[in-house]
Design a protein around this motif. Sequence first.
Motif, PDB file in Angstrom:
ATOM      1  N   GLN A 168     -14.364  -2.927  -5.584  1.00 15.16           N
ATOM      2  CA  GLN A 168     -15.044  -1.641  -5.432  1.00 15.16           C
ATOM      3  C   GLN A 168     -15.445  -1.406  -3.979  1.00 15.16           C
ATOM      4  OE1 GLN A 168     -18.301  -1.888  -8.213  1.00 15.16           O
ATOM      5  NE2 GLN A 168     -17.045  -1.246  -9.938  1.00 15.16           N
ATOM      6  N   TYR A 169     -15.216  -0.174  -3.550  1.00 18.27           N
ATOM      7  CA  TYR A 169     -15.592   0.200  -2.180  1.00 18.27           C
ATOM      8  C   TYR A 169     -16.000   1.660  -2.175  1.00 18.27           C
ATOM      9  CZ  TYR A 169     -15.459   0.719   2.867  1.00 18.27           C
ATOM     10  OH  TYR A 169     -15.801   0.956   4.179  1.00 18.27           O
ATOM     11  N   ASP A 170     -17.223   1.940  -1.715  1.00 23.52           N
ATOM     12  CA  ASP A 170     -17.705   3.320  -1.680  1.00 23.52           C
ATOM     13  C   ASP A 170     -17.878   3.831  -0.255  1.00 23.52           C
ATOM     14  OD1 ASP A 170     -19.923   1.919  -0.914  1.00 23.52           O
ATOM     15  OD2 ASP A 170     -21.206   2.582  -2.554  1.00 23.52           O
ATOM     16  N   GLY A 171     -17.214   3.168   0.691  1.00 21.72           N
ATOM     17  CA  GLY A 171     -17.199   3.660   2.067  1.00 21.72           C
ATOM     18  C   GLY A 171     -16.098   4.686   2.258  1.00 21.72           C
ATOM     19  N   PHE A 172     -15.617   4.812   3.487  1.00 17.99           N
ATOM     20  CA  PHE A 172     -14.600   5.829   3.754  1.00 17.99           C
ATOM     21  C   PHE A 172     -13.273   5.465   3.113  1.00 17.99           C
ATOM     22  CE2 PHE A 172     -10.964   7.419   6.099  1.00 17.99           C
ATOM     23  CZ  PHE A 172     -11.215   8.782   6.075  1.00 17.99           C
ATOM     24  N   TRP A 173     -12.714   6.408   2.374  1.00 20.72           N
ATOM     25  CA  TRP A 173     -11.361   6.306   1.809  1.00 20.72           C
ATOM     26  C   TRP A 173     -10.853   7.718   1.595  1.00 20.72           C
ATOM     27  CZ3 TRP A 173      -8.912   8.283  -2.435  1.00 20.72           C
ATOM     28  CH2 TRP A 173      -7.651   7.750  -2.740  1.00 20.72           C
TER      29      TRP A 173
ATOM     30  N   ASN B 169       0.833  -1.200   0.000  1.00 24.30           N
ATOM     31  CA  ASN B 169       0.000   0.000   0.000  1.00 24.30           C
ATOM     32  C   ASN B 169       0.866   1.247   0.000  1.00 24.30           C
ATOM     33  OD1 ASN B 169      -2.362   1.486   0.054  1.00 24.30           O
ATOM     34  ND2 ASN B 169      -2.733   1.203   2.230  1.00 24.30           N
ATOM     35  N   TYR B 170       0.236   2.339  -0.437  1.00 20.94           N
ATOM     36  CA  TYR B 170       0.818   3.647  -0.241  1.00 20.94           C
ATOM     37  C   TYR B 170       0.746   3.987   1.250  1.00 20.94           C
ATOM     38  CZ  TYR B 170      -0.524   3.643  -5.189  1.00 20.94           C
ATOM     39  OH  TYR B 170      -0.707   3.308  -6.509  1.00 20.94           O
ATOM     40  N   ALA B 171       1.641   4.842   1.705  1.00 19.64           N
ATOM     41  CA  ALA B 171       1.672   5.174   3.126  1.00 19.64           C
ATOM     42  C   ALA B 171       0.884   6.431   3.440  1.00 19.64           C
ATOM     43  CB  ALA B 171       3.115   5.350   3.588  1.00 19.64           C
ATOM     44  N   ASP B 172       0.020   6.857   2.498  1.00 22.29           N
ATOM     45  CA  ASP B 172      -0.715   8.113   2.717  1.00 22.29           C
ATOM     46  C   ASP B 172      -2.214   7.963   2.476  1.00 22.29           C
ATOM     47  OD1 ASP B 172      -0.738   7.742  -0.003  1.00 22.29           O
ATOM     48  OD2 ASP B 172      -0.084   9.772  -0.515  1.00 22.29           O
ATOM     49  N   THR B 173      -2.732   6.738   2.525  1.00 23.95           N
ATOM     50  CA  THR B 173      -4.160   6.539   2.289  1.00 23.95           C
ATOM     51  C   THR B 173      -4.813   5.871   3.495  1.00 23.95           C
ATOM     52  OG1 THR B 173      -3.762   4.412   1.186  1.00 23.95           O
ATOM     53  CG2 THR B 173      -3.887   6.358  -0.204  1.00 23.95           C
ATOM     54  N   LEU B 174      -5.982   6.360   3.855  1.00 27.94           N
ATOM     55  CA  LEU B 174      -6.718   5.856   5.003  1.00 27.94           C
ATOM     56  C   LEU B 174      -8.061   5.295   4.541  1.00 27.94           C
ATOM     57  CD1 LEU B 174      -6.136   8.915   7.385  1.00 27.94           C
ATOM     58  CD2 LEU B 174      -4.837   6.760   7.344  1.00 27.94           C
ATOM     59  N   THR B 175      -8.500   4.221   5.164  1.00 26.77           N
ATOM     60  CA  THR B 175      -9.793   3.630   4.819  1.00 26.77           C
ATOM     61  C   THR B 175     -10.305   2.783   5.972  1.00 26.77           C
ATOM     62  OG1 THR B 175     -10.996   2.426   3.079  1.00 26.77           O
ATOM     63  CG2 THR B 175      -8.939   1.469   3.822  1.00 26.77           C
TER      64      THR B 175
END
Length: 269
Positions: free
Chosen positions: A225-230, A127-133
């Motif tokens: 696919q994910y349309d929750g928090f990201w 993963n990238y180190a700058d993405t939250l989900t």
Amino acid sequence: MKVVLFCGGLGMRMREGTNNAPKPMAMIGDRPLLWHVMRYYAHFGHTDFILALGYGAAVVKDYFLHYDETLSNDFTLVGGNRDVQLFSTDITDWNITFIDTGLKATIGERLMRVRKYVEDEPMFLANYADTLTDAPLPEMVERFRNSEAAVSMLAVPPVSTHHVVEMGPDGSVSRVRDFRELMTWENGGYFIMRPEIFDVLREGEDMVPHAFDRLIPNRKLLAQQYDGFWRAVDTFKDRAEMEEAYNHGNCPWMLWDSARRPIVPAQRS
């Protein structure tokens, strides 16, 4: 599973004033962005990390070498001296491997340079180190496990506050709509990979799009696919918004901390 995190970006758009810390070390609350990403994986039992470092590698190393558990855990200070009794801990069960992958390396090149640490694994996370989900990682892993894909990535709706303008040849506007209404999806990271990925990586190229383009003809790239928090925390504005969310206890990504997750109203029967 092992977790590779790409931590080498300059983070030029994140900086304010004379702050030269690498982007993964931008603070959200008492902990850096990188820590929040790692805690997400640790929440699901994945605590063997490989940090692909670049710019600011010394800052990342120094942070974990002098890690202070008291910043994010309750404790008792016995007798007013340095005898600290922690009620809980963050990283005592983590293994963290620090690998300098070069200042100017692409994501694909960084992954190549940590190959020996993951190539014997049936699957690994990256993963990238700058993405939250708050995406459901176990379900994503299971779907990938049951597929023939070499790589899975999270696909999220585009995040933008702008509006799309539809117009005719003469410039007359026929429609203005929210950017998120477009039928399109964005690469959201949170990759799950098999060692096959190394067959399509090349020096001087990037993972996206070059390596992924080689997977597509054989249907080896899976989008979940994910349309929750990201949220990608790319800019100072992004970080400020996440800091505000943290201060208000509205942190969907902090699955490990019930006090900071937003309260979902109970549905009436």
